[in-house]
Design an enzyme around this catalytic site. Structure first.
Site, PDB file in Angstrom:
ATOM      1  N   ASP A 105      13.594  -3.336  -6.019  1.00  0.00           N
ATOM      2  CA  ASP A 105      13.947  -4.317  -4.991  1.00  0.00           C
ATOM      3  C   ASP A 105      14.576  -5.530  -5.690  1.00  0.00           C
ATOM      4  O   ASP A 105      13.996  -6.616  -5.737  1.00  0.00           O
ATOM      5  CB  ASP A 105      12.700  -4.718  -4.206  1.00  0.00           C
ATOM      6  CG  ASP A 105      12.102  -3.526  -3.478  1.00  0.00           C
ATOM      7  OD1 ASP A 105      12.608  -3.183  -2.408  1.00  0.00           O
ATOM      8  OD2 ASP A 105      11.161  -2.909  -4.013  1.00  0.00           O
ATOM      9  N   GLY A 137       5.254   4.081  -8.990  1.00  0.00           N
ATOM     10  CA  GLY A 137       6.027   2.838  -9.160  1.00  0.00           C
ATOM     11  C   GLY A 137       5.091   1.632  -9.079  1.00  0.00           C
ATOM     12  O   GLY A 137       5.086   0.774  -9.969  1.00  0.00           O
ATOM     13  N   HIS A 138       4.280   1.578  -8.023  1.00  0.00           N
ATOM     14  CA  HIS A 138       3.317   0.486  -7.882  1.00  0.00           C
ATOM     15  C   HIS A 138       2.351   0.493  -9.084  1.00  0.00           C
ATOM     16  O   HIS A 138       2.029  -0.556  -9.637  1.00  0.00           O
ATOM     17  CB  HIS A 138       2.456   0.676  -6.628  1.00  0.00           C
ATOM     18  CG  HIS A 138       3.208   0.641  -5.341  1.00  0.00           C
ATOM     19  ND1 HIS A 138       3.346   1.743  -4.536  1.00  0.00           N
ATOM     20  CD2 HIS A 138       3.845  -0.377  -4.697  1.00  0.00           C
ATOM     21  CE1 HIS A 138       4.021   1.418  -3.449  1.00  0.00           C
ATOM     22  NE2 HIS A 138       4.357   0.141  -3.522  1.00  0.00           N
ATOM     23  N   GLN A 190       8.006  -9.262   7.855  1.00  0.00           N
ATOM     24  CA  GLN A 190       9.188  -8.899   7.068  1.00  0.00           C
ATOM     25  C   GLN A 190       9.871  -7.636   7.607  1.00  0.00           C
ATOM     26  O   GLN A 190      10.883  -7.193   7.063  1.00  0.00           O
ATOM     27  CB  GLN A 190       8.834  -8.738   5.590  1.00  0.00           C
ATOM     28  CG  GLN A 190       8.097  -7.465   5.225  1.00  0.00           C
ATOM     29  CD  GLN A 190       7.734  -7.433   3.757  1.00  0.00           C
ATOM     30  OE1 GLN A 190       6.940  -8.240   3.277  1.00  0.00           O
ATOM     31  NE2 GLN A 190       8.325  -6.514   3.006  1.00  0.00           N
ATOM     32  N   GLY A 201       0.816  -1.215   0.000  1.00  0.00           N
ATOM     33  CA  GLY A 201       0.000   0.000   0.000  1.00  0.00           C
ATOM     34  C   GLY A 201       0.845   1.258   0.000  1.00  0.00           C
ATOM     35  O   GLY A 201       2.037   1.218  -0.301  1.00  0.00           O
ATOM     36  N   MET A 250      10.946   6.260  -6.561  1.00  0.00           N
ATOM     37  CA  MET A 250       9.708   6.391  -5.777  1.00  0.00           C
ATOM     38  C   MET A 250       9.656   5.308  -4.722  1.00  0.00           C
ATOM     39  O   MET A 250      10.025   4.155  -4.978  1.00  0.00           O
ATOM     40  CB  MET A 250       8.502   6.306  -6.694  1.00  0.00           C
ATOM     41  CG  MET A 250       8.416   7.508  -7.576  1.00  0.00           C
ATOM     42  SD  MET A 250       6.795   7.661  -8.304  1.00  0.00           S
ATOM     43  CE  MET A 250       7.045   9.151  -9.255  1.00  0.00           C
ATOM     44  N   LEU A 274       0.396   3.624  -2.148  1.00  0.00           N
ATOM     45  CA  LEU A 274       0.763   3.448  -3.551  1.00  0.00           C
ATOM     46  C   LEU A 274       1.263   4.729  -4.206  1.00  0.00           C
ATOM     47  O   LEU A 274       0.788   5.822  -3.903  1.00  0.00           O
ATOM     48  CB  LEU A 274      -0.450   2.912  -4.326  1.00  0.00           C
ATOM     49  CG  LEU A 274      -1.030   1.594  -3.794  1.00  0.00           C
ATOM     50  CD1 LEU A 274      -2.217   1.153  -4.648  1.00  0.00           C
ATOM     51  CD2 LEU A 274       0.027   0.493  -3.744  1.00  0.00           C
TER      52      LEU A 274
HETATM   53  P1  AMP Z   1       6.094  -2.436  -1.608  1.00  0.00           P
HETATM   54  O1  AMP Z   1       4.712  -1.874  -1.451  1.00  0.00           O
HETATM   55  O2  AMP Z   1       7.181  -1.502  -1.196  1.00  0.00           O
HETATM   56  O3  AMP Z   1       6.215  -3.816  -1.011  1.00  0.00           O
HETATM   57  O4  AMP Z   1       6.312  -2.632  -3.165  1.00  0.00           O
HETATM   58  C1  AMP Z   1       5.437  -3.401  -3.944  1.00  0.00           C
HETATM   59  C2  AMP Z   1       6.061  -3.633  -5.290  1.00  0.00           C
HETATM   60  O5  AMP Z   1       6.275  -2.377  -5.944  1.00  0.00           O
HETATM   61  C3  AMP Z   1       7.431  -4.312  -5.206  1.00  0.00           C
HETATM   62  O6  AMP Z   1       7.532  -5.287  -6.226  1.00  0.00           O
HETATM   63  C4  AMP Z   1       8.386  -3.169  -5.430  1.00  0.00           C
HETATM   64  O7  AMP Z   1       9.620  -3.579  -5.990  1.00  0.00           O
HETATM   65  C5  AMP Z   1       7.611  -2.318  -6.405  1.00  0.00           C
HETATM   66  N1  AMP Z   1       8.093  -0.936  -6.397  1.00  0.00           N
HETATM   67  C6  AMP Z   1       8.343  -0.166  -5.302  1.00  0.00           C
HETATM   68  N2  AMP Z   1       8.830   1.036  -5.673  1.00  0.00           N
HETATM   69  C7  AMP Z   1       8.910   1.019  -7.021  1.00  0.00           C
HETATM   70  C8  AMP Z   1       9.353   1.959  -8.000  1.00  0.00           C
HETATM   71  N3  AMP Z   1       9.802   3.166  -7.663  1.00  0.00           N
HETATM   72  N4  AMP Z   1       9.288   1.608  -9.303  1.00  0.00           N
HETATM   73  C9  AMP Z   1       8.824   0.376  -9.668  1.00  0.00           C
HETATM   74  N5  AMP Z   1       8.390  -0.549  -8.797  1.00  0.00           N
HETATM   75  C10 AMP Z   1       8.436  -0.242  -7.486  1.00  0.00           C
END
Ligand code: AMP
Length: 281
Positions: free
Chosen positions: A150, A36-37, A61, A31, A184, A33
């Site tokens: 990541d 990137g998400h 985690q 979340g 992001m 968001l």
């Molecule tokens: P998170 O909510 O941080 O667990 O991220 C969910 C997904 O979004 C993961 O696969 C992250 O690698 C991806 N993600 C996070 N930040 C970015 C970004 N700036 N650009 C592309 N994907 C992203």
């Protein structure tokens, strides 16, 4: 777009979707968001008939309780954005749904646990592996979308899918950045004004490293110069800056022996931990 909070109702719905032979894409998130998400959602919408997004701040985690406590949770805004980006279904379970009892299973991803995020965040990847395995079993998608931001997490999930024989196609999507280069991240909103100003230096140092390696500078020297650059620019507390093989994440000592190389960095600005990476070759 429907929002599901319970597993049985979600499974029932997805069974109906699968009967229509629809290809299902899945984007797991915590979340808060951002674009990137949303780029992962768009990719899934483009490549599948039905897109699911999960929103779950996975406690197992987090190896830092403060980070978990302060993790942003702007739920209504998240739902609104997902609707606008063509997501079909949101799975938004609460903690009791995902962990009705204290989880006992522990994952160990071998060498990936001994370097970078694995080394600095003990237990983190076990928690990631556990939640992703659970979410894959609940949603049973055809494809799942993750961010290259990541990079090590993607390697962990590749190993999970391979070892546990998940029949899921994994997609690794490019990092989306702010105009000034900062990757992001849901954590960026917690940066102070001064730290937010300095934060793009993290991407700048990666670009600098990339340029050096492409010009033939030895990895050890490039690493030293990058460390010096960060010391001079902003209040970064550096955890690591590593030059690695993009596929197995092992340290690179000579660029000639590798077909694909990345530079990965993790640093604190105040009480916010930032990570980023760049592909060199
Ligand atoms: P998170 O909510 O941080 O667990 O991220 C969910 C997904 O979004 C993961 O696969 C992250 O690698 C991806 N993600 C996070 N930040 C970015 C970004 N700036 N650009 C592309 N994907 C992203």
């Amino acid at each position: 777009m429907e929002v599901f909070r319970e597993i049985p109702a979600l499974r029932h719905k997805l069974k109906e979707i699968r009967k229509k032979d629809a290809a299902i894409g899945f984007v797991p998130t915590m979340g808060a968001l951002h674009k990137g998400h949303l780029s992962l959602i768009s990719q899934s919408v483009e490549e599948n008939d039905f897109t699911i997004c999960s929103i779950f701040v996975n406690p197992v985690q987090f190896n830092n309780i403060e980070d978990l406590k302060h993790y942003p949770r702007p739920h209504s805004l998240d739902i609104e954005m997902l609707g606008n980006y063509g997501c079909d279904l949101v799975f938004y379970p609460d903690e009791n749904v995902m962990y009705p009892a204290e989880p006992q299973i522990v994952f160990n991803f071998g060498e990936l646990e001994n370097t970078m995020e694995g080394k600095y965040r003990p237990g983190h990847f076990s928690g990631v592996g556990l939640v992703v395995a659970k979410l894959f079993n609940i949603t049973m998608p055809d494809a799942a979308y993750f961010g290259k931001k990541d990079l090590q997490q993607f390697a962990v999930i590749q190993s999970l899918v391979k070892e546990l024989n998940f029949d899921i196609h994994l997609r690794c999507c490019d990092t989306i950045r702010e105009h000034d280069g900062l990757a992001m991240s849901s954590r960026n909103v917690r940066l102070s004004d001064a730290d937010r100003q300095a934060a793009p230096k993290l991407y700048e140092v990666l670009c600098l490293g990339k340029e050096m390696l492409q010009k033939g500078v030895a990895p050890s020297l490039a690493q030293m110069k990058m460390t010096e650059f960060l010391k001079k620019n902003g209040n970064f507390v550096l955890e690591y800056i590593e030059i690695v093989d993009s596929e197995n994440l092992k340290t690179v000592t000579d660029c000639k022996n590798h077909s694909t190389i990345s530079i990965c960095v993790a640093a604190w600005l105040g009480n916010v931990r930032l990570i980023d990476n760049i592909t060199v070759f």
